[in-house]
Design an enzyme around this catalytic site. Structure first.
Site, short mmCIF file in Angstrom:
data_model
loop_
_atom_site.label_atom_id
_atom_site.label_comp_id
_atom_site.label_asym_id
_atom_site.label_seq_id
_atom_site.Cartn_x
_atom_site.Cartn_y
_atom_site.Cartn_z
N ASP A 172 9.94 14.95 41.98
CA ASP A 172 11.33 15.02 41.52
C ASP A 172 12.18 15.49 42.68
O ASP A 172 11.95 16.58 43.22
CB ASP A 172 11.42 16.00 40.33
CG ASP A 172 12.82 16.01 39.71
OD1 ASP A 172 13.80 15.66 40.41
OD2 ASP A 172 12.91 16.37 38.53
N ILE A 177 10.18 5.68 51.52
CA ILE A 177 11.25 5.18 50.64
C ILE A 177 11.33 6.05 49.40
O ILE A 177 10.36 6.15 48.64
CB ILE A 177 10.98 3.72 50.21
CG1 ILE A 177 10.76 2.82 51.43
CG2 ILE A 177 12.12 3.18 49.35
CD1 ILE A 177 10.25 1.42 51.08
N VAL A 180 24.90 -3.93 41.67
CA VAL A 180 23.56 -4.49 41.79
C VAL A 180 22.87 -4.36 40.43
O VAL A 180 22.90 -3.27 39.85
CB VAL A 180 22.72 -3.73 42.84
CG1 VAL A 180 21.42 -4.48 43.13
CG2 VAL A 180 23.50 -3.46 44.11
N ASN A 183 17.08 6.46 49.30
CA ASN A 183 17.57 5.53 48.28
C ASN A 183 17.68 6.16 46.89
O ASN A 183 18.55 5.78 46.11
CB ASN A 183 16.62 4.32 48.22
CG ASN A 183 16.84 3.47 47.00
OD1 ASN A 183 17.83 2.73 46.90
ND2 ASN A 183 15.94 3.58 46.02
N LYS A 194 28.59 9.92 47.06
CA LYS A 194 28.43 8.79 47.99
C LYS A 194 29.41 8.92 49.16
O LYS A 194 29.11 8.49 50.27
CB LYS A 194 28.60 7.47 47.25
CG LYS A 194 27.46 7.18 46.26
CD LYS A 194 26.09 7.16 46.96
CE LYS A 194 24.96 6.82 46.02
NZ LYS A 194 23.64 6.76 46.68
N TYR A 200 29.94 11.12 41.15
CA TYR A 200 29.18 10.06 41.83
C TYR A 200 29.90 9.59 43.09
O TYR A 200 29.29 9.49 44.16
CB TYR A 200 28.93 8.88 40.88
CG TYR A 200 28.11 7.79 41.53
CD1 TYR A 200 26.78 7.99 41.87
CD2 TYR A 200 28.67 6.54 41.82
CE1 TYR A 200 26.03 6.99 42.48
CE2 TYR A 200 27.93 5.54 42.43
CZ TYR A 200 26.61 5.77 42.76
OH TYR A 200 25.87 4.78 43.38
P1 NAP Z 1 17.55 2.42 39.71
O1 NAP Z 1 16.93 1.11 39.41
O2 NAP Z 1 17.93 3.30 38.58
O3 NAP Z 1 16.62 3.21 40.73
C1 NAP Z 1 16.83 4.57 41.05
C2 NAP Z 1 15.59 5.13 41.70
O4 NAP Z 1 15.86 6.50 42.03
C3 NAP Z 1 14.39 5.11 40.78
O5 NAP Z 1 13.25 4.72 41.52
C4 NAP Z 1 14.25 6.56 40.33
O6 NAP Z 1 12.87 6.88 40.15
C5 NAP Z 1 14.78 7.30 41.57
N1 NAP Z 1 15.22 8.63 41.20
C6 NAP Z 1 16.30 8.98 40.45
N2 NAP Z 1 16.34 10.31 40.27
C7 NAP Z 1 15.24 10.81 40.92
C8 NAP Z 1 14.70 12.11 41.09
N3 NAP Z 1 15.29 13.20 40.55
N4 NAP Z 1 13.56 12.24 41.79
C9 NAP Z 1 12.94 11.17 42.33
N5 NAP Z 1 13.42 9.92 42.21
C10 NAP Z 1 14.54 9.74 41.51
O7 NAP Z 1 18.90 2.22 40.54
P2 NAP Z 1 19.21 1.46 41.92
O8 NAP Z 1 20.40 0.61 41.68
O9 NAP Z 1 17.99 0.84 42.49
O10 NAP Z 1 19.69 2.70 42.79
C11 NAP Z 1 19.19 2.97 44.09
C12 NAP Z 1 20.31 3.53 44.96
O11 NAP Z 1 21.33 2.55 45.10
C13 NAP Z 1 21.01 4.76 44.38
O12 NAP Z 1 21.22 5.71 45.42
C14 NAP Z 1 22.34 4.23 43.89
O13 NAP Z 1 23.35 5.21 43.89
C15 NAP Z 1 22.59 3.12 44.90
N6 NAP Z 1 23.55 2.10 44.47
C16 NAP Z 1 23.30 1.34 43.37
C17 NAP Z 1 24.22 0.36 42.98
C18 NAP Z 1 24.02 -0.48 41.75
O14 NAP Z 1 25.00 -1.11 41.30
N7 NAP Z 1 22.83 -0.59 41.20
C19 NAP Z 1 25.36 0.16 43.75
C20 NAP Z 1 25.58 0.95 44.88
C21 NAP Z 1 24.64 1.90 45.25
P3 NAP Z 1 12.28 7.74 38.92
O15 NAP Z 1 13.21 7.60 37.75
O16 NAP Z 1 10.92 7.13 38.69
O17 NAP Z 1 12.19 9.12 39.47
#
Ligand code: NAP
Length: 263
Positions: free
Chosen positions: A64, A11, A190, A91, A161, A157
């Site tokens: 990263d 994951i 979310v 993810n 996607k 963005y």
């Molecule tokens: P989040 O809480 O900000 O989590 C994002 C995760 O991605 C964190 O664990 C972060 O870990 C990791 N990440 C980001 N940049 C990274 C990098 N350069 N290297 C390694 N890890 C990285 O947001 P989330 O809502 O759970 O997002 C998860 C997925 O869901 C994303 O793909 C997002 O586009 C998608 N999504 C979210 C929503 C929403 O409304 N929240 C809706 C549709 C889709 P670190 O910062 O520790 O590296």
């Protein structure tokens, strides 16, 4: 139902939000986990909790996703017992800013594309041949409604996607002669750290995203991933699209609780 016990799930973005919630569900189901993110202390804490609560087998990798050379070494860097990845959950991802392409920095464009598109694609390529050789496996890509309902300020963005949607569909064709499944999970709003990241520490703007509504929760999306991952061998879920009940698109959100919250 397909049991997840003993399967290896990798994951990305497991340090918060949706990825962390998926880790909890999978650990409860007896899945061996490889958890990846940059914030190693978060991963260590999650590993301790999952080990204590479920006796889970967890490996953490501080990485990263933009570090392409290190990403390419990932399969060989995994310890014995974790190298044969059965479930890949792509993810990790982010949006940066909402001010229109003309106001988006070149660096932010690179960060979004490298993380959301390039890293996810490389990971599938790195692990799909093992899945195909074993004739089992599941690739689950976290997409978004932003792939289908594009909005002002979401140029990069939404583009990333949309790529994930197209990529998911196309590789399903590539793997059609195998038991390897490919699924996209496409949520609406979310409540995670997603908006805090998008608005770069402007917590007021981040909070306004969810104000007066009941957004989806990370656990809701983890439920959907569990559903897709546990279908019988003959069932491949193509995509799960979900919205909060008072959301119909990124720009059409009813906020029935707004007045109450101001009272
Ligand atoms: P989040 O809480 O900000 O989590 C994002 C995760 O991605 C964190 O664990 C972060 O870990 C990791 N990440 C980001 N940049 C990274 C990098 N350069 N290297 C390694 N890890 C990285 O947001 P989330 O809502 O759970 O997002 C998860 C997925 O869901 C994303 O793909 C997002 O586009 C998608 N999504 C979210 C929503 C929403 O409304 N929240 C809706 C549709 C889709 P670190 O910062 O520790 O590296």
């Amino acid at each position: 139902m397909t049991s997840l016990a003993g399967q290896v799930a990798l994951i990305t973005g497991a340090s918060s939000g949706i990825g962390e919630a998926i880790a909890w569900k999978f650990a409860e189901a007896g899945t061996k986990l490889v958890l990846i993110a940059r914030r190693s202390e978060r991963l260590s804490s999650l590993k301790s909790q999952l080990t204590e609560k479920f006796n889970a087998q967890v490996e953490t990798v501080t990485l990263d996703m933009q570090d392409t050379p290190k990403l390419k070494q990932l399969p060989s860097a995994l310890p014995d017992g974790f190298q044969q990845v059965d479930i890949l959950v792509n993810n990790a991802g982010l949006a940066l800013g909402k001010s229109g392409l003309q106001g988006t920095s070149l660096e932010d464009i690179e960060t979004m594309v490298n993380t959301n598109v390039l890293a996810a694609s490389l990971l599938v390529r790195l692990f799909c041949n093992g899945m195909l050789e074993r004739n089992r496996g599941h690739i689950i890509n976290i997409s978004s409604i932003a792939a289908k309902q594009r909005y002002p300020g979401g140029g990069i963005y939404c583009g990333t996607k949309s790529y994930i949607d197209a990529f998911t569909e196309a590789i399903r064709h590539d793997f059609v002669n195998s038991q390897v499944k490919v699924t996209a999970v496409s949520p609406g709003a979310v409540q995670t750290e997603f908006s805090n990241v998008r608005y770069k520490g402007d917590d007021a703007a981040a909070n306004a995203t969810y104000e007066g509504m009941q957004p989806l929760l990370a656990a809701d999306i983890a439920d959907q991933v569990m559903y897709a991952a546990t279908r019988p061998a003959n069932v491949q879920i193509g995509e799960i699209v979900s919205f909060a009940t008072t959301q119909a698109s990124p720009w059409n959100v009813a906020r029935p609780l707004a007045d109450k919250s101001k009272a």
